[in-house]
Write an enzyme that holds these catalytic residues in place. Structure first.
Site, PDB file in Angstrom:
ATOM      1  N   HIS A 210       3.927  -3.217   4.137  1.00 25.86           N
ATOM      2  CA  HIS A 210       5.369  -3.482   4.096  1.00 25.86           C
ATOM      3  C   HIS A 210       6.205  -2.385   3.451  1.00 25.86           C
ATOM      4  O   HIS A 210       7.292  -2.633   2.941  1.00 25.86           O
ATOM      5  CB  HIS A 210       5.644  -4.825   3.408  1.00 25.86           C
TER       6      HIS A 210
ATOM      7  N   TYR B 120       5.618  -0.570   0.752  1.00 24.90           N
ATOM      8  CA  TYR B 120       5.559  -0.392  -0.689  1.00 24.90           C
ATOM      9  C   TYR B 120       4.635   0.781  -1.023  1.00 24.90           C
ATOM     10  O   TYR B 120       4.146   1.474  -0.135  1.00 24.90           O
ATOM     11  CB  TYR B 120       5.177  -1.708  -1.360  1.00 24.90           C
TER      12      TYR B 120
ATOM     13  N   HIS C 160      -1.513  -4.894  -2.622  1.00 23.49           N
ATOM     14  CA  HIS C 160      -0.456  -4.836  -1.615  1.00 23.49           C
ATOM     15  C   HIS C 160      -0.340  -3.409  -1.068  1.00 23.49           C
ATOM     16  O   HIS C 160       0.290  -2.553  -1.674  1.00 23.49           O
ATOM     17  CB  HIS C 160       0.869  -5.293  -2.224  1.00 23.49           C
TER      18      HIS C 160
END
Length: 355
Positions: free
Chosen positions: A180, A182, A177
């Site tokens: 977004h 993060y 990931h």
């Protein structure tokens, strides 16, 4: 054959169609453990005909959770229930994947349905967040601690250990990931990364942590399994991460053995105006695919079978990731096949309902 239902073979793993269930946080765990909610939630997508199901953002460490109720893969005890889930997914002819994540400065928050606000580090269910730099996501929040070299090494080791557990849990795909807002995204963005060492400043330095995480994961992740990276292809603001940056990164990721780039956008800068129209992120997946040569996935307000089919048919992406539409209709793939005139295999238990 409808192109949405054409198979896609990546290495030795064949997806029966181009429909992927996107990671969707459920905030329904205790101490990172999956439970029956996750079994039913993820299992329903497998009975519904999707080719690949990816878990919600699954924390590689306790401090990497967005909330205290996030799914985790940071202890060996997490493996057993995850293995039950992947076994069920595979029994339905689908491919199980997990999205390995670290929330960085977006950690230590309440569940969204009770406000979603940051929980101070000295309060129950709160902890100190970390990031590339000591810059909070929102000015009113407690600032994160900028990771030192030892902290960076721990992050890399946590991703590597999580990958080992993912193997034992039966996953065939890892998605890192990097989107977004993060932790990985926080290092990529010049807005959240103000470091002056080898992890900050230039494009080459800001992508360094991601590349080192990939290297650490690939030391243990089987070559025959798949490795995806989700990125925010643009921050939608001048001076931020751009689509051209995404293309440049994708070229490097392809050379590093990444199999697909999952193209989302935004999330690292608050209050940004984003043109939320159906398929608003598809252009970025198309650009990255065309200009880098890597396989791409697209996501974002894609809700209809003909819309998804057009994306694949016109080679704007290789996979279509569905999120909210899957929550409305876990059997979306079965319905889409009917709408596109495509005959596909149904679970025998459901054949009496076949159109």
């Amino acid at each position: 054959m409808s192109t949405l239902f054409s198979p896609l073979k990546i290495k030795n793993i064949e997806l029966k169609n181009r429909i992927v269930v996107s990671p969707m946080c459920e905030y329904s765990s205790e101490d990172g453990f999956a439970n029956d909610w996750h079994l039913v939630h993820l299992g329903s997508f497998a009975t519904g005909g999707a080719a690949m199901i990816i878990t919600e953002a699954t924390a590689v460490s306790p401090e990497g959770r967005i909330t205290f109720a996030d799914l985790g893969i940071y202890k060996d005890e997490h493996i057993e229930k995850l293995k039950q889930i992947t076994d069920f997914i595979k029994a339905q002819g689908a491919i199980p994947g997990t999205q390995l994540a670290h929330a960085g400065r977006k950690a230590s928050h309440q569940q969204p349905w009770i406000g979603g606000k940051q929980i101070p580090a000295d309060q129950p269910n709160g902890w100190q967040s970390v990031s590339a730099s000591a810059i909070p996501f929102i000015e009113s929040e407690e600032p994160p601690v900028a990771l030192d070299k030892a902290g960076i090494e721990k992050v890399k080791a946590d991703f590597k250990a999580a990958a080992k557990r993912a193997i034992k849990a039966g996953f065939k795909v890892i998605e890192l990931h990097g989107a977004h807002g993060y932790l990985i995204n926080q290092f990529l963005s010049p807005f959240s990364n103000k470091r002056t060492d080898e992890y900050g400043g230039s494009f080459e330095n800001r992508i360094r942590l991601l590349l080192e995480i990939i290297e650490s994961v690939k030391e243990v992740w089987p070559e025959e399994n798949l490795l995806f990276v989700r990125i925010s292809a643009t921050e939608w603001v001048e001076g931020g991460w751009t689509a051209d940056d995404s293309v440049a990164l994708a070229k490097i990721l392809k050379n590093k053995g990444v199999d697909l780039v999952d193209c989302s956008t935004g999330g690292n800068i608050p209050n940004v105006k984003i043109p939320l129209t159906p398929g608003y992120q598809v252009e970025f997946a198309g650009k990255v695919k065309k200009e880098s040569g890597i396989l791409t996935g697209t996501v974002g307000l894609i809700t209809k079978s003909d819309q998804a089919n057009e994306i694949i048919e016109n080679e704007r992406a290789d996979l279509v990731f569905f999120a909210r539409e899957m929550l409305r209709d876990p059997h979306f793939a079965l319905r889409a096949a009917h709408e596109l005139g495509q005959e596909i295999k149904w679970p025998v238990q459901y054949e009496r309902a076949k159109w």
